[in-house]
Design a protein around this motif. Sequence first.
Motif, PDB file in Angstrom:
ATOM      1  N   LEU A  24       0.832  -1.212   0.000  1.00  0.00           N
ATOM      2  CA  LEU A  24       0.000   0.000   0.000  1.00  0.00           C
ATOM      3  C   LEU A  24       0.861   1.256   0.000  1.00  0.00           C
ATOM      4  O   LEU A  24       0.548   2.231  -0.709  1.00  0.00           O
ATOM      5  CB  LEU A  24      -0.935  -0.017   1.211  1.00  0.00           C
ATOM      6  CG  LEU A  24      -2.064  -1.053   1.176  1.00  0.00           C
ATOM      7  CD1 LEU A  24      -2.785  -1.102   2.513  1.00  0.00           C
ATOM      8  CD2 LEU A  24      -3.047  -0.736   0.052  1.00  0.00           C
ATOM      9  N   ASP A  25       1.943   1.251   0.760  1.00  0.00           N
ATOM     10  CA  ASP A  25       2.817   2.428   0.798  1.00  0.00           C
ATOM     11  C   ASP A  25       3.499   2.653  -0.552  1.00  0.00           C
ATOM     12  O   ASP A  25       3.605   3.797  -1.028  1.00  0.00           O
ATOM     13  CB  ASP A  25       3.882   2.257   1.884  1.00  0.00           C
ATOM     14  CG  ASP A  25       3.308   2.348   3.296  1.00  0.00           C
ATOM     15  OD1 ASP A  25       2.131   2.749   3.426  1.00  0.00           O
ATOM     16  OD2 ASP A  25       4.027   1.995   4.249  1.00  0.00           O
ATOM     17  N   LEU A  26       3.958   1.568  -1.183  1.00  0.00           N
ATOM     18  CA  LEU A  26       4.613   1.707  -2.486  1.00  0.00           C
ATOM     19  C   LEU A  26       3.626   2.216  -3.529  1.00  0.00           C
ATOM     20  O   LEU A  26       3.969   3.094  -4.338  1.00  0.00           O
ATOM     21  CB  LEU A  26       5.205   0.369  -2.922  1.00  0.00           C
ATOM     22  CG  LEU A  26       5.846   0.338  -4.314  1.00  0.00           C
ATOM     23  CD1 LEU A  26       6.987   1.349  -4.415  1.00  0.00           C
ATOM     24  CD2 LEU A  26       6.341  -1.068  -4.648  1.00  0.00           C
ATOM     25  N   ALA A  27       2.392   1.699  -3.522  1.00  0.00           N
ATOM     26  CA  ALA A  27       1.395   2.175  -4.486  1.00  0.00           C
ATOM     27  C   ALA A  27       1.146   3.670  -4.302  1.00  0.00           C
ATOM     28  O   ALA A  27       1.032   4.417  -5.293  1.00  0.00           O
ATOM     29  CB  ALA A  27       0.098   1.386  -4.321  1.00  0.00           C
ATOM     30  N   ALA A  28       1.063   4.112  -3.062  1.00  0.00           N
ATOM     31  CA  ALA A  28       0.837   5.539  -2.820  1.00  0.00           C
ATOM     32  C   ALA A  28       2.015   6.380  -3.315  1.00  0.00           C
ATOM     33  O   ALA A  28       1.826   7.457  -3.906  1.00  0.00           O
ATOM     34  CB  ALA A  28       0.611   5.775  -1.325  1.00  0.00           C
ATOM     35  N   ARG A  29       3.252   5.903  -3.105  1.00  0.00           N
ATOM     36  CA  ARG A  29       4.414   6.648  -3.588  1.00  0.00           C
ATOM     37  C   ARG A  29       4.441   6.694  -5.116  1.00  0.00           C
ATOM     38  O   ARG A  29       4.781   7.722  -5.709  1.00  0.00           O
ATOM     39  CB  ARG A  29       5.708   6.024  -3.061  1.00  0.00           C
ATOM     40  CG  ARG A  29       5.862   6.135  -1.551  1.00  0.00           C
ATOM     41  CD  ARG A  29       7.318   5.999  -1.101  1.00  0.00           C
ATOM     42  NE  ARG A  29       7.981   4.823  -1.630  1.00  0.00           N
ATOM     43  CZ  ARG A  29       7.920   3.615  -1.072  1.00  0.00           C
ATOM     44  NH1 ARG A  29       7.178   3.412   0.006  1.00  0.00           N
ATOM     45  NH2 ARG A  29       8.579   2.597  -1.594  1.00  0.00           N
ATOM     46  N   LEU A  30       4.063   5.580  -5.756  1.00  0.00           N
ATOM     47  CA  LEU A  30       4.040   5.564  -7.230  1.00  0.00           C
ATOM     48  C   LEU A  30       2.885   6.393  -7.779  1.00  0.00           C
ATOM     49  O   LEU A  30       2.962   6.889  -8.908  1.00  0.00           O
ATOM     50  CB  LEU A  30       3.952   4.122  -7.724  1.00  0.00           C
ATOM     51  CG  LEU A  30       5.204   3.268  -7.486  1.00  0.00           C
ATOM     52  CD1 LEU A  30       4.926   1.800  -7.827  1.00  0.00           C
ATOM     53  CD2 LEU A  30       6.383   3.783  -8.309  1.00  0.00           C
ATOM     54  N   ASP A  31       1.811   6.535  -7.007  1.00  0.00           N
ATOM     55  CA  ASP A  31       0.751   7.472  -7.407  1.00  0.00           C
ATOM     56  C   ASP A  31       1.329   8.885  -7.521  1.00  0.00           C
ATOM     57  O   ASP A  31       1.014   9.634  -8.457  1.00  0.00           O
ATOM     58  CB  ASP A  31      -0.373   7.491  -6.359  1.00  0.00           C
ATOM     59  CG  ASP A  31      -1.350   6.332  -6.489  1.00  0.00           C
ATOM     60  OD1 ASP A  31      -1.429   5.730  -7.582  1.00  0.00           O
ATOM     61  OD2 ASP A  31      -2.036   6.036  -5.494  1.00  0.00           O
ATOM     62  N   ALA A  32       2.153   9.243  -6.546  1.00  0.00           N
ATOM     63  CA  ALA A  32       2.706  10.599  -6.504  1.00  0.00           C
ATOM     64  C   ALA A  32       3.875  10.781  -7.465  1.00  0.00           C
ATOM     65  O   ALA A  32       4.040  11.864  -8.057  1.00  0.00           O
ATOM     66  CB  ALA A  32       3.157  10.926  -5.076  1.00  0.00           C
TER      67      ALA A  32
END
Length: 497
Positions: A293-301
């Motif tokens: 979940l944290d990686l997906a959020a960073r890749l969103d940004a």
Amino acid sequence: MRPTTGRTAALALATAATASLLGVASANATPDPPAGPTAAAPDWGACEGTGLDPRQECATLKVPLDYRDPGGKRISLAVSRIPSERPRARRGTLLLIPGGPGSPGLARPSTLGKRLPKSVRDAYDVVSFDPRGLGRSTHTGCDLNPADLSLLASRPWPAPGGDITRNIATGRRIADTCARNGGELLRTISTVNEARDIDSVRRALGERKLSAWGVSYGTYVGSVYAQMFPEHTDRWVLDSNDDPNPERVEHGWLANYAVGVEDTFPDFAAWASAPDSPVRLAGTPDGVRRRVLDLAARLDAKPLPWPGANPPELNGNALRQSMLDALYSRDDFESLARLIVDADAGKVPAEAPADPPQDAAAVSLATICNDVDWPTSLPDYARDVAASRKSHPLTAGMPVNVTPCAFWHDEPRDKPVRITDQGPSNVLLVQNKRDVATPYSGALGLRRAFGDRARMVGVDAMGHGAAYVANGSGCADRRVTDFLLTGERPKRDVLCR
């Protein structure tokens, strides 16, 4: 719906005789006219292509474009078979019903068929086909813009933060393009017409009854055929089962991805946190979930470049789609874990996912949109996405988001067929407990709809597609094989551990 991916109800079909006359055994289904002249017997010959069993034969049948005009235009349906390996033991035809919607089937006697025990291959001619619109059958396409072939476009992943404005624009554009370019054939593609095509195949083969092994979307096709033509079913195996709820059908299947991911992600998290894992992502399953979940959020940004991918970046939704794809099979866990490790380190992924071909994309869209009316309220979609992002963060609202079907130009030509408990008791369901695309909860819907017509063999395993002869479960495989050879089902539902 994995280049690609029902739901349950149960209302009555009048009688098998009525079903035969109408062709659609449902209280609210459109009566089906006569199918027209029986297709000529197949003229079997060599198959084109590589990697096929040398015994596989192919032929082309002519079937009506529109079954309401049986004397009108006809299209080609490509069929294949591997004849019984022991003709004196032959008892009939076993039809392999492809999944998808949008998956071809012509090679299946050589691929999926080779998994069958020799005793089953001795007992049956193993037959399959390319559904209308696909492969070597008369095929169609929407001539979509290449960007719209990406699963990040056709699968409605919201923007970071949950905005669906871009999904609305994409859905309208795809629906408009298919209406402009798809032609009459695209408008005839539906599950009901695939069931009618199967009955045309049966008649061309000269079989009074068919046995079948339908997998994934093929379970819904098989269920609809068993409801429309119950007197022509022999031993009916449905594997990795769609929920046939006639109010939702494919709309419900898409929503079920939220359930399926939550059902199956713990298997990946346990694997990726085990001390002996080849790619250990965290010390606990909860740690694996947080890392994803944290990686997906960073890749969103801040997406990473991904040359060759469509679009050419690894953003949060590309990671989520890669995760969903990997949850189809335990064999894909390691590649997903390595993708996560590389992305965490800022490395460009080595291999990009392939887009579906134009005909597969068109047939998938047409089936999904032609089978049932989809909701059209855009504020409702936005509300559902916001709620789903909170309750099911791994899928970020995608399963309940707006699709091209909300803007589809054609109304369904047939009402969805209600699967009921009226008909022969000759159905055996086989189902993994943890299935990302056809969750166990949806399979139970099909089980309830069939009532005493069916038994279910559950398998305490994860994975989607071909639970029979795929999990190494001797308990499940024996029961399915015995049913195909003897017609005997378990006296009650069974869970194989």
